[in-house]
Write an enzyme that holds these catalytic residues in place. Structure first.
Site, mmCIF file in Angstrom:
data_model
loop_
_atom_site.group_PDB
_atom_site.id
_atom_site.type_symbol
_atom_site.label_atom_id
_atom_site.label_comp_id
_atom_site.label_asym_id
_atom_site.label_seq_id
_atom_site.Cartn_x
_atom_site.Cartn_y
_atom_site.Cartn_z
ATOM 1 N N CYS A 1 8.094 15.225 5.162
ATOM 2 C CA CYS A 1 8.368 13.381 4.369
ATOM 3 C C CYS A 1 8.272 13.941 2.539
ATOM 4 O O CYS A 1 8.841 13.153 2.314
ATOM 5 C CB CYS A 1 8.072 12.100 4.766
ATOM 6 N N GLY B 1 0.468 -1.399 0.080
ATOM 7 C CA GLY B 1 -0.388 -0.219 0.294
ATOM 8 C C GLY B 1 1.147 1.548 -0.220
ATOM 9 O O GLY B 1 -0.159 2.317 -0.718
ATOM 10 N N HIS B 2 1.709 0.872 0.621
ATOM 11 C CA HIS B 2 2.568 2.584 0.674
ATOM 12 C C HIS B 2 4.177 1.943 -0.060
ATOM 13 O O HIS B 2 5.115 1.027 0.369
ATOM 14 C CB HIS B 2 3.518 2.738 1.647
ATOM 15 N N HIS C 1 -2.218 9.917 -1.021
ATOM 16 C CA HIS C 1 -1.133 10.196 -0.334
ATOM 17 C C HIS C 1 0.891 10.838 -0.763
ATOM 18 O O HIS C 1 0.796 10.031 -1.817
ATOM 19 C CB HIS C 1 -0.995 9.064 0.075
ATOM 20 N N GLU D 1 -3.188 13.243 3.689
ATOM 21 C CA GLU D 1 -1.881 13.569 3.842
ATOM 22 C C GLU D 1 -1.637 13.697 2.115
ATOM 23 O O GLU D 1 -0.365 13.074 1.921
ATOM 24 C CB GLU D 1 -1.120 12.260 4.376
ATOM 25 N N CYS E 1 7.805 9.734 11.459
ATOM 26 C CA CYS E 1 8.344 9.059 10.004
ATOM 27 C C CYS E 1 9.686 10.892 9.420
ATOM 28 O O CYS E 1 10.844 9.671 9.402
ATOM 29 C CB CYS E 1 7.592 9.037 8.750
#
Lengths: 635, 635
Positions: free
Chosen positions: A335, A187-188, A265, A317, A402
Site C-alpha cells: 500500500c 491519525g491516518h 508511517h 510500517e 488493506c
C-alpha cells in the site's frame, strides 16, 4: 511555462491489450470475486449490519479486541471503487448486483445525520470522533468518498455518491475552527485527498475548504491528539519511539508547512503528501508546492528501494533514518508503494517532469505489482528485496487487509494514470496500449496507443481524431532509455527534450502516427555507500523492470553468485507459467562448494556460471525458495 | 599414548619480561586498585556488612530492585583471586592489607554453619537456596572457593581457605540425593569447577563428589527448577524463548550426557564444560571426554568469531543458531572468551592437541585482551567485530560488573596456562618469557623461556636445571606458523609433529638450549558461506593476532576499502601510544567520493590505497571512530 495539465481520468481512457489489459482482466475476473468472498467470510460485509452478534465466532477466531477491525469499512469502500471502475468497461451483472447490494447495506447503516462507521456504530455508538488519532473514522470516510466518486464516474448512478455527500456534509458541520466544531483531524490521512476528489466532481468548495482545514490543522499546538486523549481520560503515552516526536509517526509532529523531512508511517505520508500536492494545485499555493518538492527530494535522496518500495521498517510500517534500506528485513508495504505512485501522479501535475513519472513507473512495475500473485488471489503485504525462502504471499492478510482491494482499485483505474491534457497539449506518461479521448481548444480528439511495454520499448501513437488547432505532444523519455528515436508518419524527428519529456508541436491530422523507440538496455545499478547492505552489490534492470534471481531458476544459496553483467547478458522472451516475460541470463561466477570449516585461508574457488533473473514483480509464483535483488558484483 | 599431563600452576611459573609481563604489571599496579575503588564506591564491599542501610542511596542511583546485585560477592572473590596471584610475585603491603581486610569482612559475614552470601543474608535471610535458578548463590560460592584456593597457593595463608572449606562443607551437607538434602544445582555453573579445584588442593573427595552431583543432576526430570518454582509459588514461566527449552539458556534442558549442542548463555556453557572436562579427567570417564570433544567440535564448527569471541546474541548473552555471527551487533562478552580459554586449557589436558591451544591462544590475544583498555581501567563488556564509532570501553560496567575482575584474575594467573608436565614429558603451550620449575621422574627441573610473542615467532627454551633422566619436550606448533624450524644447541633438529606438538625426546643437560622459529605470516581468513555478514570479506591476522582497521589510522567510512593482501603487506614495528606493536599496511583500494545519489549506473570508482591495520586487542584506545575486522576483499 506549460499551462496546467489535467489527468485524463479512467473514464476517458480504455486499455486495448497487452500487459496492463491482461492484468485488469485478471483482477476483474478473479481478484474482485476473491476479495468479496473473503470480506463475506471475514466479516467486513456483515459488520455493516451494526449488530454485535454478527461478530460472534469471528471475534475469537481472529483475536480481535473488538469485533472486527477498526478500518474494515475501508476495505469495503476500496472494493466498491475497484469494482465500479471495472464495470465501466465490462458488463458483469453478477458483480453489479454485489456492488448495488453493498451500497444498499451502506445506505441502511448510514445514520440520519449522515454519519457512517460500522465499528463505532456497533461497538461504541456514543463515541463518535473521540479518538481521531487511532480509530480511523475519517480514514474510512475518505475511502467511502473516493469509492463514491469513482462509482459515479463509472456508472453514472448517484446511490453511493448520495451516501458520501451526506457523510461529507456531516463532516463539514462537525469539523472546523468554529466554536462548536471539532478542531481535529485523522491519525491516518486519506479524508484530505478524498474531499478534493469530491470537490472536483461536485465543484462544492466546502469540501476543498474542509480538506485544507484538515491539512493545515495537523500538528498545530496545543496538539489535538493530546487534547482528545485528556478528554477521554487516556493516561497512556502514544508510541514514544520516534526520535523527533511520537506524532511524527502520523506526520502530525509539527504543522505541515514546518515539515522538512519524510517521516513516520509510509502510507500515511503518501496519502498526506498527495493531498498537499492536490491542495497546492487547487489553491495555487507556492509554499505547498515547494513543500512537496522538498518531500520528494528527501524521499528519493535516501529512503526509497530500487524497486520503488518505501517504508523500510516493520516497527512503524514506515521511514527510519536516511539510507536504512535493509533487503531481507525490508517492510516496503504494498500500500505504501501504491500511495507513492498516487503521489507521483499528482506531482506530475505540478511539474511535468519525468523524474516523477520515472519513479511512478518504477514503483508501479516493481514495488506495487509484486504485491499481487499470478493467480490473482494471493498478496504480499510487505515486499522484501531478498528472501531466505520463507516469505510468501497469503490469500488474505486478515490482520490488516488493506492491500488486496487497494491493488485492485489501482490496477482497475490504471488507465487514469497514462495521459494528461491541457488547453493545447497532451502528455503521455506511460506507454500502454490504449485509446484516449481528450479535448484541445474545446475540440474533442482521440488517440490510440500501441506498445509492448514493459518488455519492448517501442511505442506508437495514432491520432484517430485530431482537432483543427495545432497542439503539442509531450512524450516521456524514460530515464532508463538508451538513445531514443522519434518519427512522425515514418519520418524521423528530433524533438526538444523538456524536463524529460519530448515536445513535438505541430498541426496533427487525423491518422497521423507518432512512433517512439526507447531502447530497453540491461542496466546495472549501484547503491550509495551509506546503504550498508548493498556494498559490493548490484541490481539489474531492463526497461522499467527491476530483476531478481530466484532459487528455482538457479540453485540454493544464491549469494554464492557474483555477477559481472559487463561481460554480457542474454535475453529470452518466454511465455510460460509467468505469462509473457523476458528473462535474463547474466554473466557471473559462483563459489564452488568447498570444505565446510568456519574459517579458511583460501578465498572460495569460483567458476563461471551465469545466473537467471526474472522481473521482480513475478517472484514467488513458482517453487518457493530464496530470492535476491542485490547480487554480489565483481570479477 | 601420552601419560596424563598436569598443568604447571602459577606458583611454578613466573613471567620474566615481554608482552604478558607488562600486562601483569599494569593489571597489578593499576587495575587491581581501580576495581577495589569501584567496589568500595559501588557497594560490593559494604554489602558484606549485611546491613540494608549500607545500600541506601546506592540502591536508587543504580536502579537495583534489591540493594546491590545478586552476584556482587563474586566480584569481591574474583578480585581476591587476582590480588592473591599478584602478591605471589610482588611485595605490595597496601594491597596485602586490602586483601586481608576483605577476607576479614567475609569471615565476619560467614554464618556459624558456614553459609555466606551477602545478598541473601541482607535481604532475605530465611530464604537460602530457594531460587537456585536465578539467584547465583552457588555461583558466588564457587568464586569464593576459587579465590580461596588461589589465595592459599599464592600466600600460604589459610584465612580465606578456612572460610571456603566451611562453606563447602556446608554445601556438602545441604546438597545431594539424600532424603534430607536438596537435589538442586545452580542456574549459573561455576561451583562445579571450583569444587574440583578445592578437591585438587585438599584431596578431599567429598568436594569432587559434590561437583559430580551438581553436573549430573543438571537437567534431570522432574526438573528441579520447576520444583523450586512451585515451592516458592512462582507462576511466571521462565524465559520462554529458546526453541528447544527455556532451560537451555543455562544448559539444563536435558542431563549433560544427553546434550549434543552448545546452547544458551555463553559464560555458563564455558564454566559448565570446564567442569565436565575436569570431571572427565578425574573420573576417567570416557563418555564425558567424548561429550567435551563434541561440544568443542560443535562450537568451532559454527559458533566462534575469528577473534575467539563467542556468544553472538545480546538477548541471551549467548549462542543462537549455527553461523549466526554478526559483526556490528556481536555480543561476544569478555567473560565468555575468558571462559572459553579456561575450557580450552582443560581440553589440552584431555588431548594434548594444538587445536585446543591454538584456539586458546586466539581467544586470549584477541577476544579476551580487547576487553581491557590500555589504561588498565576501562573495559569492554561485549566485543563487536565492527563499530560505527559508538562502541567504547567503560570504566565500570556497573549493570553487570563481572568482566573487570575476571580479566584481572586471568591475566595475573596467566603463567599457569603456559606449561604442563607429566612423568617424563614437559609440554610448552604458549611462548612467553618465563621461568618454570617442574619435576621429571621425581627430580626437580627448571627451564627459562624467552620469546617476543605475539610480535615475533622465535622462541628459545633453556634448561637451567635438567634432571638426569631423559624426557620429552612437546612444543606447540602454532597453526598460523609458516615452515617452522627447531634447533637444539644451535643444531637443527626435525622433530616429529604429534597432534600439532613437536616432540623432542633426549637426555637434556643443564644449559641445553632449544630454539624454535615459527614464522609469523600475514594471513587472510575467509568465512564459511553461511556467515552472511562475511561474504566477500576477509580478515587479516599475523601470528596469533587478529587485526582490525580503525578510522583514526585511515579515514571515515572504512567499508569503502577493499583489501587485496595478496598484492603485499608492509609491517611496521611501532612503539607509541599503544606500547610495542606491529602495524600492517595492507594493499587495497578505496572507493572515491562520488555524487551523492542513492542509486547510480556506474560502479564506484576506486583508487589504490593501502589500509593501516593494528591488532584487534588494541582498538578503541585512541581517537574514537569506526572499526572493522572483516574488510571487503577483492580486486
Amino acid at each position: 511555462m506549460l499551462p496546467p495539465l489535467q489527468p485524463l481520468d479512467f473514464t476517458r481512457v480504455s486499455l486495448t491489450g497487452g500487459f496492463w489489459y491482461n492484468l485488469q482482466q485478471q483482477v476483474g475476473q478473479v481478484t474482485l470475486g476473491h476479495i468479496y468472498a473473503e470480506m463475506r467470510h471475514q466479516g467486513q460485509l456483515d459488520a455493516l449490519r451494526l449488530d454485535q452478534r454478527m461478530h460472534r465466532g469471528r471475534q475469537e477466531a481472529n483475536g480481535w479486541y473488538w469485533g472486527g477491525s477498526i478500518f474494515w469499512d475501508s476495505d469495503v469502500a476500496k472494493w466498491l471503487e475497484a469494482a465500479s471502475a471495472y464495470l465501466l468497461r465490462h458488463r458483469d451483472a453478477k458483480l453489479e448486483t454485489l456492488v448495488d447490494g453493498t451500497i444498499e447495506l451502506l445506505a441502511v447503516a448510514q445514520q440520519p445525520d449522515g454519519y457512517l462507521n460500522s465499528h463505532i456504530l456497533t461497538w461504541r455508538p456514543r463515541h463518535r470522533f473521540k479518538n481521531l488519532r487511532d480509530l480511523h473514522e475519517l480514514y474510512c470516510a475518505g475511502h467511502l468518498i473516493e469509492a463514491a466518486v469513482t462509482h459515479r464516474q463509472a456508472t453514472g448512478k448517484e446511490t453511493l455518491l448520495n451516501i458520501a455527500v451526506r457523510f461529507a456534509d456531516y463532516l463539514v458541520s462537525v469539523f472546523g475552527s468554529g466554536s462548536r466544531q471539532t478542531p481535529g483531524y485523522c491519525g491516518h490521512p486519506e479524508i484530505e485527498l478524498a474531499l478534493i476528489r469530491l470537490y472536483r466532481l461536485t465543484s462544492e468548495s466546502r469540501y476543498l475548504d474542509l480538506s485544507r482545514f484538515f491539512v493545515e490543522q495537523r500538528g498545530t499546538k496545543p496538539h489535538y491528539f493530546d487534547r482528545e486523549a485528556v478528554e477521554r481520560l487516556d493516561a497512556t503515552k502514544f508510541r514514544p519511539n520516534h526520535p523527533v516526536s511520537p506524532y511524527a509517526y502520523m506526520q502530525a509532529h509539527v504543522p505541515i508547512r514546518e515539515q522538512r523531512e519524510v517521516v513516520g508511517h509510509a502510507v500515511r505520508a503518501m496519502y498526506l503528501y498527495s493531498a498537499v500536492a492536490d491542495l497546492a494545485r487547487e489553491l495555487g499555493d507556492e509554499e505547498l508546492v515547494r513543500l512537496c518538492r522538498n518531500f520528494w527530494q528527501d524521499l528519493c535522496r535516501s529512503k526509497v528501494y530500487v524497486t520503488g518500495g518505501i517504508g523500510s521498517a516493520a516497527e512503524n510500517e514506515g521511514f527510519t533514518k536516511d539510507y536504512d534500506l535493509p533487503n531481507l528485513e525490508s517492510y516496503a508495504e504494498t500500500c505504501a508503494a501504491i500511495g507513492f505512485a498516487q503521489w507521483a501522479h499528482r506531482m506530475v501535475h505540478i511539474d511535468l517532469d519525468s523524474r516523477y513519472t520515472d519513479m511512478m513507473e518504477r514503483t508501479l512495475y516493481n514495488g506495487v505489482l509484486a504485491g499481487l500473485g499470478m493467480d490473482g488471489k494471493s498478496f504480499f503485504y510487505h515486499n522484501p528485496l531478498a528472501s531466505d525462502g520463507t516469505h510468501h504471499r497469503v490469500s488474505w492478510p486478515w490482520w490488516c487487509p488493506c492491500c488486496p482491494a487497494n491493488l485492485a482499485r489501482l490496477i482497475l483505474s490504471f488507465s487514469g494514470y497514462l495521459y494528461s491534457a491541457g488547453p493545447n497539449v497532451v502528455a503521455i506518461h506511460h506507454y500502454v496500449s490504449s485509446e484516449a479521448s481528450f479535448s484541445i481548444d474545446g475540440q474533442e480528439a482521440r488517440l490510440a496507443a500501441v506498445s509492448d511495454f514493459p518488455f519492448d520499448g517501442t511505442a506508437s501513437v495514432r491520432f484517430e481524431v485530431a482537432p483543427s488547432s495545432p497542439f503539442e505532444v509531450r512524450l516521456r523519455v524514460p530515464g532508463w532509455s538508451g538513445d531514443c528515436q522519434f518519427a512522425v508518419n515514418g519520418r524521423d524527428v528530433a524533438p526538444k527534450i523538456v524536463s524529460g519529456y519530448a515536445a513535438i508541436s505541430r498541426s496533427w491530422k487525423s491518422g497521423d502516427e507518432l512512433t517512439a523507440r526507447f531502447p530497453m538496455r540491461v542496466q546495472t545499478h549501484f547503491s550509495n555507500y551509506e546503504v550498508a547492505g548493498n556494498r559490493g552489490r548490484a541490481a539489474i534492470s531492463r526497461g522499467p523492470l527491476i530483476y531478481c534471481a530466484e532459487e528455482t531458476d538457479n540453485a540454493p544459496r544464491l549469494d554464492r553468485w557474483m555477477i559481472h553483467p559487463e561481460k554480457g547478458t542474454e535475453l529470452d522472451r518466454e511465455n510460460g507459467d509467468l505469462g509473457e516475460i523476458v528473462s535474463l541470463s547474466v554473466s557471473g561466477s559462483i563459489e564452488e562448494d568447498e570444505e565446510n570449516s568456519l574459517y579458511t585461508l583460501s578465498a572460495p574457488a569460483r567458476k563461471s556460471c551465469p545466473i537467471k533473473m526474472l522481473p521482480y514483480y513475478a517472484w514467488d509464483n513458482r517453487a518457493p525458495g530464496e530470492m535476491l535483488v542485490w547480487l554480489r558484483h565483481g570479477r
